[in-house]
Scaffold this active site. Structure first.
Site, PDB file in Angstrom:
ATOM      1  N   CYS A 285       0.623  -1.221   0.080  1.00 45.11           N
ATOM      2  CA  CYS A 285      -0.116   0.184  -0.197  1.00 45.11           C
ATOM      3  C   CYS A 285       0.773   1.097   0.014  1.00 45.11           C
ATOM      4  O   CYS A 285       0.891   2.007  -0.924  1.00 45.11           O
ATOM      5  CB  CYS A 285      -1.047  -0.085   1.177  1.00 45.11           C
TER       6      CYS A 285
HETATM    7  N1  LIG Z   1      -2.809  -6.209   1.964  1.00 46.30           N
HETATM    8  C1  LIG Z   1      -3.346  -5.024   2.524  1.00 46.30           C
HETATM    9  O1  LIG Z   1      -2.927  -5.087   3.759  1.00 46.30           O
HETATM   10  C2  LIG Z   1      -4.452  -3.965   2.110  1.00 46.30           C
HETATM   11  C3  LIG Z   1      -4.747  -3.091   2.798  1.00 46.30           C
HETATM   12  C4  LIG Z   1      -5.630  -2.098   2.157  1.00 46.30           C
HETATM   13  C5  LIG Z   1      -5.915  -2.448   0.619  1.00 46.30           C
HETATM   14  N2  LIG Z   1      -5.190  -3.398   0.199  1.00 46.30           N
HETATM   15  C6  LIG Z   1      -5.614  -3.225  -1.408  1.00 46.30           C
HETATM   16  O2  LIG Z   1      -6.357  -4.384  -1.697  1.00 46.30           O
HETATM   17  C7  LIG Z   1      -6.131  -4.952  -2.921  1.00 46.30           C
HETATM   18  C8  LIG Z   1      -5.835  -6.410  -2.657  1.00 46.30           C
HETATM   19  O3  LIG Z   1      -4.500  -6.702  -2.022  1.00 46.30           O
HETATM   20  P1  LIG Z   1      -3.999  -7.942  -1.494  1.00 46.30           P
HETATM   21  O4  LIG Z   1      -2.980  -7.653  -0.474  1.00 46.30           O
HETATM   22  O5  LIG Z   1      -5.268  -8.787  -0.902  1.00 46.30           O
HETATM   23  O6  LIG Z   1      -3.560  -8.754  -2.596  1.00 46.30           O
HETATM   24  P2  LIG Z   1      -3.053 -10.271  -2.919  1.00 46.30           P
HETATM   25  O7  LIG Z   1      -1.792 -10.343  -3.756  1.00 46.30           O
HETATM   26  O8  LIG Z   1      -2.680 -11.043  -1.643  1.00 46.30           O
HETATM   27  O9  LIG Z   1      -4.283 -11.052  -3.298  1.00 46.30           O
HETATM   28  C9  LIG Z   1      -5.028 -10.721  -4.527  1.00 46.30           C
HETATM   29  C10 LIG Z   1      -5.374 -12.022  -5.015  1.00 46.30           C
HETATM   30  O10 LIG Z   1      -6.143 -11.878  -6.188  1.00 46.30           O
HETATM   31  C11 LIG Z   1      -5.900 -13.002  -7.252  1.00 46.30           C
HETATM   32  N3  LIG Z   1      -6.186 -12.519  -8.418  1.00 46.30           N
HETATM   33  C12 LIG Z   1      -5.562 -11.797  -9.333  1.00 46.30           C
HETATM   34  N4  LIG Z   1      -6.106 -11.341 -10.524  1.00 46.30           N
HETATM   35  C13 LIG Z   1      -7.196 -12.107 -10.631  1.00 46.30           C
HETATM   36  C14 LIG Z   1      -8.449 -12.359 -11.118  1.00 46.30           C
HETATM   37  N5  LIG Z   1      -8.562 -11.691 -12.359  1.00 46.30           N
HETATM   38  N6  LIG Z   1      -9.852 -12.909 -10.717  1.00 46.30           N
HETATM   39  C15 LIG Z   1      -9.552 -13.597  -9.492  1.00 46.30           C
HETATM   40  N7  LIG Z   1      -8.483 -13.468  -8.610  1.00 46.30           N
HETATM   41  C16 LIG Z   1      -7.512 -12.628  -9.127  1.00 46.30           C
HETATM   42  C17 LIG Z   1      -4.519 -13.264  -6.731  1.00 46.30           C
HETATM   43  O11 LIG Z   1      -4.257 -14.474  -7.387  1.00 46.30           O
HETATM   44  C18 LIG Z   1      -4.556 -13.031  -5.076  1.00 46.30           C
HETATM   45  O12 LIG Z   1      -5.021 -14.223  -4.537  1.00 46.30           O
HETATM   46  C19 LIG Z   1      -5.134  -4.127  -3.475  1.00 46.30           C
HETATM   47  O13 LIG Z   1      -5.426  -3.397  -4.381  1.00 46.30           O
HETATM   48  C20 LIG Z   1      -4.323  -3.505  -2.378  1.00 46.30           C
HETATM   49  O14 LIG Z   1      -3.644  -2.412  -2.710  1.00 46.30           O
HETATM   50  C21 LIG Z   1      -4.426  -4.042   0.812  1.00 46.30           C
END
Ligand SMILES: NC(=O)c1ccc[n+]([C@@H]2O[C@H](COP(=O)([O-])OP(=O)(O)OC[C@H]3O[C@@H](n4cnc5c(N)ncnc54)[C@H](O)[C@@H]3O)[C@@H](O)[C@H]2O)c1
Length: 447
Positions: A285
């Site tokens: 982030c």
């Molecule tokens: N991790 C955090 O602490 C956090 C906090 C706030 C916001 N965010 C935001 O949340 C979003 C997700 O982050 P995250 O940390 O969960 O990412 P992550 O990489 O842990 O998880 C994302 C998942 O999406 C899957 N994926 C990718 N493309 C796909 C598709 N077309 N169809 C289905 N699944 C698909 C991946 O395989 C993965 O399992 C991002 O935009 C991030 O900026 C994350």
């Protein structure tokens, strides 16, 4: 293939209230999986969608791939009907679909929305009237209305439109995820949920859905306001971390302990929030999100100078750590070249199993470039291979025989470490996190 639902606003709200509503969550990662478990705990039947076949299989066999989520939690959710799939046709059977896919930067440091657009293209053929689609992935203001809405409408063979006022169509909203991984002081359901929709019906529906698992929902006037809210929060953190990182360097020159200064300043009951210096920014982030806004700002002929300056200061921190390590070794009449260095902690912050954008990766690469023999210890990572920006090929080193290293470099202050014992057994400890606070020893260099 699942049955397609069609529902009026009142119908869907009723299905949410009675917990008959089916919730689909796309992206079973750090954000999507815990969210799925929250809905399951509230007796919703949840389907997790992910393109990663290994994740789908792990979840469907009651396992977990995120350290802080125990397999028992997945098995408990399965009792409420939780399952995972890569088959998008099941979107048709969902009342609400929440999208939590990655939003990284590309090699030119520009927003990479390919995961979001790929997801929308995959779900568009299966959407139906009355359904709620919410984007949770962090992104620049305008994404929901300028990218998501047109792609949904274009990709749907039945000509379903996005309902901008109460009426027929699919409802679209944006609601940012505001979790702070590893911070257990605030329960996830106590973090107010900001919601901005394309029209009042979308806000009403999204508020009803999130209101069933979050204590407070904060409706705002548009998806762009909700998108910008998330960016403001993260830019605020990024800029303030850069400020203390810069002041730390000044304080070191002036012989002042920045941590003592912060501890004193935070006794002020108003107008000051403590941020702490460190070896550089990490995570999915804070190092990334601000650049989504600076990229979008260019469209408006606007330069986001705070973001750029904070980025510059924070990006230089791993290099500062290397300079400090070189100076510390120099005091022992040693050079980085040829020295044995143990990096303690790889995760981008304490007590989590997330390596994304971690400054430890840059620090290890820089030490290797300078000829050091580098080892690491981190209870969360048995080995580290290749990632988007690194290629390390290392395995975890046991935390014993510390006297063999010319320097032990604390990059991540996991709470499982016994810092007194580490200092006692080491020749030299370079501490970038103030993890050795209160320990008095000439072996410690704090930077
Ligand atoms: N991790 C955090 O602490 C956090 C906090 C706030 C916001 N965010 C935001 O949340 C979003 C997700 O982050 P995250 O940390 O969960 O990412 P992550 O990489 O842990 O998880 C994302 C998942 O999406 C899957 N994926 C990718 N493309 C796909 C598709 N077309 N169809 C289905 N699944 C698909 C991946 O395989 C993965 O399992 C991002 O935009 C991030 O900026 C994350």
């Amino acid at each position: 293939m699942a049955t397609t639902l069609v529902g009026s606003l009142a119908d869907v709200k009723q299905r949410i209230a009675s917990r008959e509503a089916r919730v689909g969550i796309v992206g079973m990662g750090y954000v999507g999986l815990p969210l799925a478990l929250l809905f399951s705990a509230e007796r919703f039947r949840v389907t997790g969608f992910d393109i990663a076949a290994d994740k789908v299989e792990t979840l469907n066999t009651g396992g977990s791939y995120i350290v802080r989520i125990l397999p028992e939690a997945i098995q408990e959710a399965q009792k409420s009907g939780f399952c995972a799939t890569s088959d998008y046709s099941h979107i048709a059977g969902m009342d609400a679909v929440i999208i939590c896919v990655p939003t990284p930067l590309n090699e030119y440091h520009e927003p990479d929305l390919s995961y979001v657009t790929g997801t929308i293209e995959s779900i568009a053929p299966w959407i139906h009237e009355g359904q709620l689609i919410v984007l949770e992935s962090t992104t620049y203001p305008g994404t929901t209305e300028e990218i998501v809405v047109p792609l949904l409408e274009k990709g749907n063979p039945h000509g379903i439109k996005v309902a901008c006022a109460e009426g027929s169509g699919v409802h679209v909203a944006f609601s940012p995820e505001r979790e702070d991984p590893g911070n257990d002081t605030v329960a996830r359901h106590d973090i107010p949920k900001v919601v901005g929709g394309c029209g009042p019906a979308a806000v009403e529906l999204a508020s009803a859905l999130y209101g069933s698992i979050f204590r407070r929902v904060v409706p705002v006037s548009s998806p762009a306001v909700a998108e910008m809210t998330k960016l403001l929060e993260n830019i605020y953190r990024c800029v303030n971390i850069a400020l203390v990182n810069e002041l730390k360097q000044l304080c070191m020159r002036m012989g002042i302990d920045i941590h003592e200064v912060i501890d004193a300043a935070k006794t002020k009951p108003f107008g000051f929030q403590a941020f702490y210096p460190g070896p550089g920014l990490g995570g999915h982030c804070i190092p990334i999100d601000p650049f989504y806004l600076s990229w979008k700002a260019k469209e408006f002929d606007f330069r986001t100078r705070f973001i750029e300056l904070a980025g510059e200061v924070n990006t230089k921190m791993p290099y500062f750590v290397i300079e400090q390590t070189a100076d510390a070794l120099n005091e022992h009449s040693k050079a980085i070249k040829g020295s044995k260095i143990l990096v303690l902690g790889l995760a981008y912050k304490r007590d989590i199993d997330d390596l994304r954008e971690s400054p430890s990766l840059t620090i290890i690469e820089l030490l290797r470039e300078k000829g050091a023999h580098v080892y690491y210890n981190d209870p969360y990572f048995a080995k580290v291979g290749r990632g988007r920006h690194y290629d390390l090929n290392m395995t975890n080193t046991p935390l014993d025989n510390l006297g063999q290293y010319d320097g032990v470099l604390i990059v991540t202050d996991h709470t499982t470490y016994d810092y007194e014992a580490i200092v006692e057994q080491s020749q030299l400890v370079i501490d970038t996190r103030n993890a050795t606070k209160g320990i008095v020893s000439p072996k410690i260099v704090r930077c």
